[in-house]
Design a protein around this motif. Structure first.
Motif, PDB file in Angstrom:
ATOM      1  N   LEU A  86      -0.893 -11.299 -26.179  1.00  0.00           N
ATOM      2  CA  LEU A  86      -0.963 -11.004 -24.755  1.00  0.00           C
ATOM      3  C   LEU A  86      -1.044  -9.499 -24.554  1.00  0.00           C
ATOM      4  O   LEU A  86      -0.257  -8.743 -25.122  1.00  0.00           O
ATOM      5  N   SER A  87      -1.995  -9.067 -23.736  1.00  0.00           N
ATOM      6  CA  SER A  87      -2.133  -7.649 -23.417  1.00  0.00           C
ATOM      7  C   SER A  87      -2.313  -7.508 -21.907  1.00  0.00           C
ATOM      8  O   SER A  87      -3.249  -8.065 -21.334  1.00  0.00           O
ATOM      9  N   VAL A  88      -1.407  -6.783 -21.268  1.00  0.00           N
ATOM     10  CA  VAL A  88      -1.504  -6.528 -19.830  1.00  0.00           C
ATOM     11  C   VAL A  88      -2.262  -5.222 -19.630  1.00  0.00           C
ATOM     12  O   VAL A  88      -1.797  -4.149 -20.027  1.00  0.00           O
ATOM     13  N   THR A  89      -3.441  -5.299 -19.036  1.00  0.00           N
ATOM     14  CA  THR A  89      -4.266  -4.110 -18.833  1.00  0.00           C
ATOM     15  C   THR A  89      -3.993  -3.441 -17.488  1.00  0.00           C
ATOM     16  O   THR A  89      -4.274  -2.255 -17.313  1.00  0.00           O
ATOM     17  N   ALA A  90      -3.442  -4.194 -16.525  1.00  0.00           N
ATOM     18  CA  ALA A  90      -3.039  -3.612 -15.239  1.00  0.00           C
ATOM     19  C   ALA A  90      -1.908  -4.472 -14.679  1.00  0.00           C
ATOM     20  O   ALA A  90      -2.041  -5.699 -14.607  1.00  0.00           O
ATOM     21  N   PRO A  91      -0.797  -3.859 -14.305  1.00  0.00           N
ATOM     22  CA  PRO A  91       0.338  -4.648 -13.815  1.00  0.00           C
ATOM     23  C   PRO A  91       0.111  -5.142 -12.395  1.00  0.00           C
ATOM     24  O   PRO A  91      -0.711  -4.609 -11.645  1.00  0.00           O
ATOM     25  N   ALA A  92       0.838  -6.177 -12.030  1.00  0.00           N
ATOM     26  CA  ALA A  92       0.842  -6.623 -10.633  1.00  0.00           C
ATOM     27  C   ALA A  92       1.574  -5.581  -9.797  1.00  0.00           C
ATOM     28  O   ALA A  92       2.485  -4.905 -10.278  1.00  0.00           O
ATOM     29  N   SER A  93       1.166  -5.442  -8.541  1.00  0.00           N
ATOM     30  CA  SER A  93       1.781  -4.418  -7.695  1.00  0.00           C
ATOM     31  C   SER A  93       2.138  -4.967  -6.329  1.00  0.00           C
ATOM     32  O   SER A  93       1.565  -5.958  -5.858  1.00  0.00           O
ATOM     33  N   ASN A  94       3.102  -4.301  -5.697  1.00  0.00           N
ATOM     34  CA  ASN A  94       3.458  -4.583  -4.305  1.00  0.00           C
ATOM     35  C   ASN A  94       2.442  -3.951  -3.379  1.00  0.00           C
ATOM     36  O   ASN A  94       1.764  -2.990  -3.735  1.00  0.00           O
ATOM     37  N   ALA A  95       2.342  -4.475  -2.179  1.00  0.00           N
ATOM     38  CA  ALA A  95       1.674  -3.746  -1.103  1.00  0.00           C
ATOM     39  C   ALA A  95       2.616  -2.635  -0.664  1.00  0.00           C
ATOM     40  O   ALA A  95       3.836  -2.827  -0.618  1.00  0.00           O
ATOM     41  N   ILE A  96       2.080  -1.457  -0.363  1.00  0.00           N
ATOM     42  CA  ILE A  96       2.942  -0.331   0.013  1.00  0.00           C
ATOM     43  C   ILE A  96       2.268   0.555   1.053  1.00  0.00           C
ATOM     44  O   ILE A  96       1.094   0.893   0.924  1.00  0.00           O
ATOM     45  N   VAL A  97       3.006   0.882   2.090  1.00  0.00           N
ATOM     46  CA  VAL A  97       2.586   1.869   3.090  1.00  0.00           C
ATOM     47  C   VAL A  97       3.589   3.007   3.035  1.00  0.00           C
ATOM     48  O   VAL A  97       4.800   2.775   3.123  1.00  0.00           O
ATOM     49  N   GLN A  98       3.092   4.220   2.877  1.00  0.00           N
ATOM     50  CA  GLN A  98       3.949   5.392   2.702  1.00  0.00           C
ATOM     51  C   GLN A  98       3.875   6.306   3.927  1.00  0.00           C
ATOM     52  O   GLN A  98       2.789   6.584   4.444  1.00  0.00           O
ATOM     53  N   GLY A 142       9.988  10.885   2.040  1.00  0.00           N
ATOM     54  CA  GLY A 142       9.774  10.099   3.236  1.00  0.00           C
ATOM     55  C   GLY A 142      10.238   8.682   3.037  1.00  0.00           C
ATOM     56  O   GLY A 142      11.284   8.452   2.441  1.00  0.00           O
ATOM     57  N   ILE A 143       9.445   7.728   3.500  1.00  0.00           N
ATOM     58  CA  ILE A 143       9.829   6.325   3.444  1.00  0.00           C
ATOM     59  C   ILE A 143       8.653   5.494   2.944  1.00  0.00           C
ATOM     60  O   ILE A 143       7.501   5.749   3.289  1.00  0.00           O
ATOM     61  N   SER A 144       8.978   4.502   2.115  1.00  0.00           N
ATOM     62  CA  SER A 144       7.979   3.565   1.602  1.00  0.00           C
ATOM     63  C   SER A 144       8.290   2.176   2.143  1.00  0.00           C
ATOM     64  O   SER A 144       9.428   1.709   2.056  1.00  0.00           O
ATOM     65  N   PHE A 145       7.278   1.535   2.710  1.00  0.00           N
ATOM     66  CA  PHE A 145       7.382   0.155   3.174  1.00  0.00           C
ATOM     67  C   PHE A 145       6.691  -0.728   2.126  1.00  0.00           C
ATOM     68  O   PHE A 145       5.498  -0.567   1.864  1.00  0.00           O
ATOM     69  N   LEU A 146       7.439  -1.653   1.517  1.00  0.00           N
ATOM     70  CA  LEU A 146       6.909  -2.439   0.410  1.00  0.00           C
ATOM     71  C   LEU A 146       7.034  -3.928   0.671  1.00  0.00           C
ATOM     72  O   LEU A 146       8.016  -4.393   1.260  1.00  0.00           O
ATOM     73  N   SER A 147       6.049  -4.689   0.193  1.00  0.00           N
ATOM     74  CA  SER A 147       6.176  -6.144   0.195  1.00  0.00           C
ATOM     75  C   SER A 147       7.259  -6.538  -0.796  1.00  0.00           C
ATOM     76  O   SER A 147       7.437  -5.895  -1.837  1.00  0.00           O
ATOM     77  N   THR A 148       7.990  -7.583  -0.489  1.00  0.00           N
ATOM     78  CA  THR A 148       9.082  -8.000  -1.372  1.00  0.00           C
ATOM     79  C   THR A 148       8.565  -8.704  -2.623  1.00  0.00           C
ATOM     80  O   THR A 148       9.301  -8.852  -3.596  1.00  0.00           O
ATOM     81  N   GLU A 149       7.289  -9.146  -2.604  1.00  0.00           N
ATOM     82  CA  GLU A 149       6.693  -9.777  -3.773  1.00  0.00           C
ATOM     83  C   GLU A 149       5.405  -9.039  -4.142  1.00  0.00           C
ATOM     84  O   GLU A 149       4.931  -8.170  -3.399  1.00  0.00           O
ATOM     85  N   VAL A 150       4.856  -9.386  -5.293  1.00  0.00           N
ATOM     86  CA  VAL A 150       3.651  -8.714  -5.771  1.00  0.00           C
ATOM     87  C   VAL A 150       2.462  -9.666  -5.728  1.00  0.00           C
ATOM     88  O   VAL A 150       2.618 -10.880  -5.632  1.00  0.00           O
ATOM     89  N   GLY A 151       1.255  -9.079  -5.792  1.00  0.00           N
ATOM     90  CA  GLY A 151       0.044  -9.883  -5.843  1.00  0.00           C
ATOM     91  C   GLY A 151      -0.895  -9.583  -4.696  1.00  0.00           C
ATOM     92  O   GLY A 151      -0.503  -9.029  -3.669  1.00  0.00           O
ATOM     93  N   ARG A 152      -2.156  -9.958  -4.885  1.00  0.00           N
ATOM     94  CA  ARG A 152      -3.195  -9.636  -3.903  1.00  0.00           C
ATOM     95  C   ARG A 152      -3.024 -10.407  -2.603  1.00  0.00           C
ATOM     96  O   ARG A 152      -3.641 -10.057  -1.585  1.00  0.00           O
ATOM     97  N   MET A 153      -2.203 -11.449  -2.576  1.00  0.00           N
ATOM     98  CA  MET A 153      -1.955 -12.192  -1.351  1.00  0.00           C
ATOM     99  C   MET A 153      -0.868 -11.546  -0.496  1.00  0.00           C
ATOM    100  O   MET A 153      -0.630 -11.957   0.638  1.00  0.00           O
TER     101      MET A 153
END
Length: 219
Positions: free
Chosen positions: A41-53, A115-126
């Motif tokens: 298994l090789s992860v080439t890009a990790p899953a990420s949260n949505a984020i507004v800074q 400042g402040i970061s607003f993040l989704s509590t879960e990750v993924g393109r949805m």
């Protein structure tokens, strides 16, 4: 004479990292001349949260009074921020509504653009985060004007072939191997010491081989 439903045909795995939270193997064709089937298994890009800074607000208020509309996958909430609201109070107000919005807030005070970061509590393109100031100040501007971001799914390879990523869920289907796994949030931090974005495990036994006819082929 074989029992089929008592678990005797389950697949057995050796060496899977603890950073794989869940692993389900639906099919594995172990070569006849080998004792196991290797899975790399090789992860080439990790899953990420949505984020507004929102930068440059540490240590002072958000300016004039703000009605902040916070929207995420779970819904929308309006957070009212008075002119004297501090950074920590903004974070607390947003986090008080997290169950309703799916959006959390984190103060970032360790760099020049604090400042402040607003993040989704879960990750993924949805996953998405959208922040909107419902008020226009005296200068005709908004504190945040419909700022929106979406997350991303994990991108991974299984034995060099691209797998399907959905959030932290990795699915793979080939003629030789079919599996699904859920990666831990910290997979990239140390699946293995030498190569933190990779893992290798072996499927040592399990499954059944069926012969449907003397001339039967894959097609």
């Amino acid at each position: 004479g074989k029992h089929l439903l008592n678990g005797v045909t389950d697949y057995y795995v050796s060496g899977a990292a603890a950073s794989i939270d869940d692993l389900t193997i639906f099919g594995a064709d172990i070569p006849k001349d080998q004792s196991s089937l290797v899975v790399n298994l090789s992860v080439t890009a990790p899953a990420s949260n949505a984020i507004v800074q929102k930068d440059d607000i540490a240590g002072r208020s958000a300016g004039s009074s703000v009605h902040l509309q916070v929207t995420g996958n779970k819904g929308t909430s309006v957070v009212i921020l008075a002119a004297s609201t501090t950074l920590s109070a903004i974070v607390a107000a947003v986090n008080n509504a997290t169950d309703s919005t799916g959006v959390s807030a984190v103060a970032s005070t360790d760099n020049a653009n604090s400042g402040i970061s607003f993040l989704s509590t879960e990750v993924g393109r949805m996953q998405f985060v959208q922040i909107h100031d419902l008020d226009i100040d005296d200068n005709g501007t908004r504190w945040l004007d419909n700022q929106r971001d979406t997350g991303s799914d994990v991108t991974a390879l299984i034995n060099g072939a691209k797998a399907q990523g959905e959030g932290l869920n990795v699915k793979f289907n080939s003629q030789q191997l079919k599996l699904q796994m859920i990666l831990d949030d910290n997979f990239d931090d140390g699946a293995t010491t030498a190569a933190p974005n990779t893992d290798r495990f072996d499927i040592t036994s399990g499954g059944l081989r069926f012969q449907l006819g003397a001339t039967t082929v894959a097609n």
